[in-house]
Structures are given as C-alpha cells and as structure tokens.
Scaffold this motif. Sequence first.
Motif, mmCIF file in Angstrom:
data_model
loop_
_atom_site.group_PDB
_atom_site.id
_atom_site.type_symbol
_atom_site.label_atom_id
_atom_site.label_comp_id
_atom_site.label_asym_id
_atom_site.label_seq_id
_atom_site.Cartn_x
_atom_site.Cartn_y
_atom_site.Cartn_z
ATOM 1 N N LEU A 237 0.832 -1.191 0.000
ATOM 2 C CA LEU A 237 0.000 0.000 0.000
ATOM 3 C C LEU A 237 0.867 1.241 0.000
ATOM 4 C CD1 LEU A 237 -3.272 0.723 0.649
ATOM 5 C CD2 LEU A 237 -2.023 1.927 2.433
ATOM 6 N N SER A 238 0.567 2.161 -0.914
ATOM 7 C CA SER A 238 1.201 3.476 -0.947
ATOM 8 C C SER A 238 0.195 4.488 -0.418
ATOM 9 C CB SER A 238 1.618 3.837 -2.371
ATOM 10 O OG SER A 238 2.022 5.189 -2.452
ATOM 11 N N PHE A 239 0.551 5.161 0.661
ATOM 12 C CA PHE A 239 -0.336 6.143 1.265
ATOM 13 C C PHE A 239 0.359 7.489 1.330
ATOM 14 C CE2 PHE A 239 -1.467 8.595 5.062
ATOM 15 C CZ PHE A 239 -2.818 8.788 4.856
ATOM 16 N N THR A 240 -0.348 8.538 0.918
ATOM 17 C CA THR A 240 0.152 9.901 1.038
ATOM 18 C C THR A 240 -0.847 10.695 1.861
ATOM 19 O OG1 THR A 240 1.120 9.719 -1.168
ATOM 20 C CG2 THR A 240 0.982 11.919 -0.203
ATOM 21 N N GLY A 241 -0.376 11.284 2.954
ATOM 22 C CA GLY A 241 -1.269 12.032 3.830
ATOM 23 C C GLY A 241 -0.546 12.471 5.080
ATOM 24 N N SER A 242 -1.291 12.752 6.108
ATOM 25 C CA SER A 242 -0.708 13.264 7.342
ATOM 26 C C SER A 242 0.010 12.165 8.121
ATOM 27 C CB SER A 242 -1.800 13.871 8.225
ATOM 28 O OG SER A 242 -2.660 12.859 8.722
ATOM 29 N N THR A 243 0.937 12.575 8.977
ATOM 30 C CA THR A 243 1.661 11.619 9.808
ATOM 31 C C THR A 243 0.719 10.920 10.777
ATOM 32 O OG1 THR A 243 3.748 12.823 9.606
ATOM 33 C CG2 THR A 243 3.506 11.396 11.525
ATOM 34 N N SER A 244 -0.262 11.635 11.312
ATOM 35 C CA SER A 244 -1.192 11.024 12.261
ATOM 36 C C SER A 244 -1.989 9.908 11.606
ATOM 37 C CB SER A 244 -2.135 12.081 12.835
ATOM 38 O OG SER A 244 -2.893 12.700 11.811
#
Length: 500
Positions: A237-244
């Motif tokens: 899975l490639s996820f781009t978003g906030s650290t939280s």
Amino acid sequence: MNQHIEALSPPAKPRKFGFFVDGQSVEAGSREVFERNSPGHGVPVTRIPKCTPEDLDDAVAAARRAFDDRRWSGLNGQARAAVLLRAGALIRERSEEIAYWETLENGKPISQARAEVGGCADMFEYASGLARSLHGDSFNNLGDGMFGLVTREPIGVVGIITPWNFPFLILCERVPYVLASGCTIVAKPSEVTSATTLILAEILSQAGLPDGVMNVVTGSGSTIGQGLIEHPLVDMLSFTGSTSVGRKVVEAAGRTNFKKLGLELGGKNPQIVFADADLEDAADGVAFGIGFNTGQCCVSGSRLIVERSVADDLARMIEEKFTKVVIGDPLNNATQIGAITTDAQNSTILSYIEKGRAEGARLICGGEQIGLGGGRSISPALFGDVTRDMAIAREEIFGPVLTIMPFDAVEEAIAIANDTEYGLAASVWTKNIDKALLVTRRVQAGRFWVNTTLAGGPELPLGGFKQSGWGREAGMYGVEEYTQVKSVHIEIGKRSPWIA
C-alpha cells in the motif's frame, strides 16, 4: 480525443463519473453519489459514486487476477514501456481537460495545474525507460560449483491512496513506476478530488493497459480507504497524507497480512537563508515555497531560518512579495494563489493564524480570509518573533503561513532545522559552496534544494526522513520500491553427496 476548454468557467452542470474496475467504467446506479462543489466558485462540478465494500472487493479481485495470470507482469519490458509511452502521449493530448477538472475540484490555479499535468506526462515517459532497464544482479564469485543470481520481481497488487492537494501529480508519481515494475493497481483518490484519477484510468485503458491492471474505487477514507489498507489480497500500500493518519495505516496493515507500506507523510520544512545569499532570489523562492498550491503542500517551506544580520531586510522583501501575489479565480491564468480546497482546511489554517497571535508571535502581514465570488482563499501570512516551541513553528499547518526565526551561526541554523519530528524537505540559500554542502549533509530531509525550492523531475526519488515517511517514489528507486528481491543459487556440475 482532447476536450479543449474554450471558456474557462465552471460547467453548467456537474459532470458524472463512474468508478473503474476490470477495464470498464461502472456507473453509480443505485449507489449514493458525492457531489463536489468547486472550492473556487461554490458551484457543483462533479458527481462521484460512493463505492461499497463489495465494489472494493471486486476491484481487488480484478487486480489479483490480472497479476496472477501474468497478463502484465509476464510481458517483457519493451511491451510495458510501449504502453507507458502511449499513456504519456495521451496525457499530453488531454492535458487541458485534465488541468481543467483538477482546478475545478482542487482550487489550485489553472496555470499550476497545466504545469503539473505536463510533469505527469514526463513521469510516464521516463518510467517507460525504467521498465526496460529494471534488472537484478549476479554473483560469479561463489566458486566453480555455484552461480548466484538476484532477481527483482513485482510485489503484486498495490493499493494507492492519494490526497486532495495534488490529486493527479501524486498519483502520477506512483502509477507509472508501479506499472513499470509489473504490478497491478487499485487506486483510491480523495472523495473531493476523484475526477482526474478516473480520467487517468481511461487513458491507461486507451493506451493498451490490459483490463484489471488499473482499477479505481471512489468513496470515503473511513470505508473504502480503510478497507483497502486492511484487504488481505493487497500486497503493498502506498499512502500519502498526514503523519497522524500514517500511524493508523501502519497499525491497520499490521493487523492483516503485514503488507509492505510506502508512506509519504507530513512535513515542517525549513528554508535556511545565509547573509551571503542572493536575497532577491531567496525572497522570491521563499514566497513561492509557501504560496505554491496555496500552501497546501507537504514539501512547502514553512519555516524560514535566516541569518540575523539580514533577517529584517529579508522579512521586508518577502512582505513586499506577498503584497504583489495575485490571488483570485483559479480558472484565471494570471492567478498565482487560488482557493483553499476544503472548508475544514480553511478553518484549520485560520485557527493556526489566531493561535500564532495568541502565543505571542507578531503577524507582519497577511492571514486574511479573501472571498472569491463563491470560493475562499487566505492571503499568505508572515509571522515574526517566533520561538521554536510555538505551535505555528512545530505543527504542520498545510496552508500559506510562514514563520521567521533568526540564527547567528551555521550550527545553530542546522539545530533549528532539525528540531522537528519531520524530515521531508529542506532548502538552503547561500553562494558559499562549503556552507551549502555542510547544510545539505547535516539537515535531516529526504529532498533538498540549494538556491531553489520545489524543483524536480522524474529522475530523482521522493520521500522523507523521520516521521515524514517510509520508502521512495519516482526514479529507479520508485520502481524498485514495488519489487521484492529473490536470491537464486544455481549449482553447477555433479552434487557432492550428503549420504554416501
């Protein structure tokens, strides 16, 4: 065929999209539909299906079949490269259409969207060459009785979850490299910016990508996104978003099949300016670095760390730049700063501006809400008298808010730059090559710019240090990220018997 947008105005009625599974666009039918209002105009522009968990299962199953029967991974590099090249050409042919819908859903200036789409075509064209050059290794030093090979094999079904700030660009920093490796894809765009992801699926099918290799499911992160993260038939899975949210992705992936993760997360990126820099260039670069994409950019340079002797002068120069920046209708080609993409993000940015004042920082200029005739924007804010413990200096705001902190020595500048949980990007401005190299080596960041910012292309990898993520996208590193390594031992000649 390219849909040339003659009049740059919102559509008379919203465009209906389906989701995309196994080579076909699937209409919404009885499913609920999300209607997206343009953040720059306040009128509905797209209608996107809210997929069900069963739709997600169908998409993953299609990707699984396409991978397991080797209709894509079994092709040679030349065949995969040809598809990627055709896709790049089709992106260029439909560039105006893609930029138009990107601007309508996101609120970014149309000039920026056009440039991004051109860069996305570059990604596909560059990745086509990587599809042909991906290789392993050999070991001829194991003695006369053994020969060793190391092969790279596609990891399998890849889930891609993209955010709303760069819907097409971030997608295209991944998709061509995933495809070059031989993997299949299930993509889940943000529900507020799904249009251009669905257009890309059409383009790839038209370019000759086999059915099932690229699938797009639309809907909320809490249902479709979470389901994709936890799906046992998804290998990576490639996820781009906030650290939280990235932390939650790690936890969720660990509960299922320990899928491999690629994470590009938050940033609180420093721009270090020395007194010997070209201050005109630095002021313009710093203004661009925080104003680009209305500050809604994970690599924006939100912390200005400037040598004390020129701090006041540089602040005045940046203030002057901010007063000249063109804020307006995102569909106007002259606009440099468009709309804030969501109401929630607009409120978040304004709350940080108020928090900065409450903590004792001095608002030098900007920070005002600006109406756009149906949309909304925020003028770039510049804060002085900032200390390292303030929220505006430590937390990712994801908006056009710039803080200034002075330093007296190189070591102090490096310490301030590294005083963060993030390590995504950084810039340094100096005409002294020794200082530039020292700072480049010592500041903890995955991307670094010297006397520029937010520059780049498909050749160099993207990714962060520390809590800004795992793995790398783009370049050959980006293709290798979606492979797994296998060691092969080949015995030569007759075996020495274990049992005599």
